[in-house]
Design a protein around this motif. Structure first.
Motif, PDB file in Angstrom:
ATOM      1  N   ALA A 118      -7.369   0.791   3.128  1.00  0.00           N
ATOM      2  CA  ALA A 118      -8.693   1.255   3.556  1.00  0.00           C
ATOM      3  C   ALA A 118      -9.498   0.142   4.181  1.00  0.00           C
ATOM      4  O   ALA A 118     -10.723   0.196   4.237  1.00  0.00           O
ATOM      5  CB  ALA A 118      -9.444   1.850   2.363  1.00  0.00           C
ATOM      6  N   LYS A 178      -8.080  -4.338  -6.854  1.00  0.00           N
ATOM      7  CA  LYS A 178      -9.370  -4.755  -6.333  1.00  0.00           C
ATOM      8  C   LYS A 178      -9.282  -4.898  -4.819  1.00  0.00           C
ATOM      9  O   LYS A 178      -8.283  -5.394  -4.294  1.00  0.00           O
ATOM     10  CB  LYS A 178      -9.807  -6.088  -6.943  1.00  0.00           C
ATOM     11  N   SER A 179     -10.312  -4.450  -4.125  1.00  0.00           N
ATOM     12  CA  SER A 179     -10.331  -4.527  -2.669  1.00  0.00           C
ATOM     13  C   SER A 179     -11.708  -4.935  -2.172  1.00  0.00           C
ATOM     14  O   SER A 179     -12.729  -4.523  -2.745  1.00  0.00           O
ATOM     15  CB  SER A 179      -9.937  -3.180  -2.055  1.00  0.00           C
ATOM     16  N   THR A 180     -11.736  -5.727  -1.118  1.00  0.00           N
ATOM     17  CA  THR A 180     -13.017  -6.101  -0.519  1.00  0.00           C
ATOM     18  C   THR A 180     -13.670  -4.915   0.180  1.00  0.00           C
ATOM     19  O   THR A 180     -14.865  -4.949   0.478  1.00  0.00           O
ATOM     20  CB  THR A 180     -12.824  -7.233   0.501  1.00  0.00           C
ATOM     21  N   ALA A 181     -12.896  -3.869   0.432  1.00  0.00           N
ATOM     22  CA  ALA A 181     -13.434  -2.673   1.087  1.00  0.00           C
ATOM     23  C   ALA A 181     -13.957  -1.649   0.093  1.00  0.00           C
ATOM     24  O   ALA A 181     -14.539  -0.635   0.476  1.00  0.00           O
ATOM     25  CB  ALA A 181     -12.356  -2.026   1.962  1.00  0.00           C
ATOM     26  N   GLU A 182     -13.745  -1.900  -1.210  1.00  0.00           N
ATOM     27  CA  GLU A 182     -14.148  -0.948  -2.250  1.00  0.00           C
ATOM     28  C   GLU A 182     -14.702  -1.729  -3.434  1.00  0.00           C
ATOM     29  O   GLU A 182     -13.974  -2.506  -4.063  1.00  0.00           O
ATOM     30  CB  GLU A 182     -12.936  -0.114  -2.694  1.00  0.00           C
ATOM     31  N   PRO A 183     -15.995  -1.564  -3.759  1.00  0.00           N
ATOM     32  CA  PRO A 183     -16.605  -2.354  -4.836  1.00  0.00           C
ATOM     33  C   PRO A 183     -16.069  -2.026  -6.229  1.00  0.00           C
ATOM     34  O   PRO A 183     -16.111  -2.856  -7.124  1.00  0.00           O
ATOM     35  CB  PRO A 183     -18.091  -2.011  -4.724  1.00  0.00           C
ATOM     36  N   ARG A 184     -15.572  -0.821  -6.401  1.00  0.00           N
ATOM     37  CA  ARG A 184     -15.089  -0.434  -7.719  1.00  0.00           C
ATOM     38  C   ARG A 184     -13.666  -0.924  -7.955  1.00  0.00           C
ATOM     39  O   ARG A 184     -12.876  -1.045  -7.039  1.00  0.00           O
ATOM     40  CB  ARG A 184     -15.117   1.095  -7.867  1.00  0.00           C
ATOM     41  N   ARG A 185     -13.361  -1.190  -9.228  1.00  0.00           N
ATOM     42  CA  ARG A 185     -12.001  -1.575  -9.608  1.00  0.00           C
ATOM     43  C   ARG A 185     -11.230  -0.323 -10.014  1.00  0.00           C
ATOM     44  O   ARG A 185     -11.730   0.505 -10.760  1.00  0.00           O
ATOM     45  CB  ARG A 185     -12.017  -2.568 -10.768  1.00  0.00           C
ATOM     46  N   LEU A 186     -10.010  -0.218  -9.546  1.00  0.00           N
ATOM     47  CA  LEU A 186      -9.149   0.908  -9.903  1.00  0.00           C
ATOM     48  C   LEU A 186      -8.158   0.454 -10.958  1.00  0.00           C
ATOM     49  O   LEU A 186      -7.436  -0.533 -10.764  1.00  0.00           O
ATOM     50  CB  LEU A 186      -8.404   1.405  -8.656  1.00  0.00           C
ATOM     51  N   SER A 242      -6.874  -6.687  -0.347  1.00  0.00           N
ATOM     52  CA  SER A 242      -6.734  -6.124  -1.696  1.00  0.00           C
ATOM     53  C   SER A 242      -5.788  -6.965  -2.538  1.00  0.00           C
ATOM     54  O   SER A 242      -4.935  -7.691  -2.009  1.00  0.00           O
ATOM     55  CB  SER A 242      -6.218  -4.683  -1.618  1.00  0.00           C
ATOM     56  N   TYR A 286       0.833  -1.203   0.000  1.00  0.00           N
ATOM     57  CA  TYR A 286       0.000   0.000   0.000  1.00  0.00           C
ATOM     58  C   TYR A 286       0.872   1.260   0.000  1.00  0.00           C
ATOM     59  O   TYR A 286       1.894   1.333   0.683  1.00  0.00           O
ATOM     60  CB  TYR A 286      -0.904   0.014   1.236  1.00  0.00           C
TER      61      TYR A 286
END
Length: 230
Positions: A205, A174-182, A209, A145
């Motif tokens: 966050a 991809k993160s389980t804390a954020e639904p969107r993909r960066l 991830s 991170y």
């Protein structure tokens, strides 16, 4: 190299199947693939690689085994293999301890129905001379991170092992804390089949991830997945 595995969702006849393949590590040298839907495991394939450890082969050989096993099962599911799963699946060979946990359907098996293993074997036979896309790591990938990191991969075809140029490569966070993909980076492989980019990971966050490297071309799709560390 910390290659955690492959995960693919497939929709077939209105049902979403999830295929997951991972390396259990040298303490338990198995490449394991699961096919499940709605939390129910329909199929498990475990391929041991004790021989690779004994021969002290490069880690890339295990990664290739994972990629081939995952791709084969994904393609069998896409061809309707799970629909033909009837019950207990016999081992495909002396070094393969394939099992299944439940019947996919509570109907009596028919003589002309094949196990998913047989579907896979039939598919492999039909596809033997068809090249597929293989993605190999060109460097030791480590992701943390809030730190920059280099992504380096090489694409090749599965038969001639020649480099594949013009392959579209996407590096996703991809993160389980954020639904969107960066999207961390995008591009194409060069004439040597290589793609490289420097990426910077976002701040932690919560959750878990991963960095997912996806390659797409006329030969198909291949991907790598790496856990992000704190």
């Amino acid at each position: 190299m910390v290659l955690t595995g492959y995960n693919t969702d497939i929709e077939y006849s209105g049902t979403v199947y999830h295929v997951q393949t991972e390396d259990k590590g040298q303490a338990n040298p198995l490449v394991e693939s699961l096919v499940y839907t709605a939390g129910e495991i329909l199929y498990t394939r475990r391929t041991p690689y004790h021989d690779l450890i004994a021969e002290e082969v490069d880690k890339g050989a295990v990664a290739t085994l994972m990629e081939r096993q995952h791709r084969t099962i994904v393609q069998a599911v896409q061809a309707g293999g799970v629909q033909r799963l009837t019950g207990t699946i016999s081992a495909a060979g002396a070094e393969d301890t394939t099992i299944t946990s439940k019947e996919a359907r509570r109907t009596a098996p028919r003589d002309n129905e094949s196990s998913l293993d047989q579907v896979i074997l039939d598919y492999l036979e039909a596809q033997r001379e068809r090249a597929h896309l293989i993605l190999r790591a060109g460097a030791e990938h480590q992701f943390f991170y809030e730190r920059p990191a280099m992504v380096s991969v090489t694409s090749e075809d599965s038969i001639a092992h020649d480099p594949v140029t013009g392959v579209k490569v996407s590096v996703l966070y991809k993160s389980t804390a954020e639904p969107r993909r960066l999207v961390l980076a995008e591009g194409e492989t060069d004439s040597a089949g290589k793609f490289a980019a420097e990426v910077t990971l976002p701040a932690f966050a919560g959750g878990t991830s991963a960095v997912v490297i996806i390659a797409e071309s006329a030969l198909g799709q291949s991907e790598m997945k790496y856990i992000v560390h704190r």
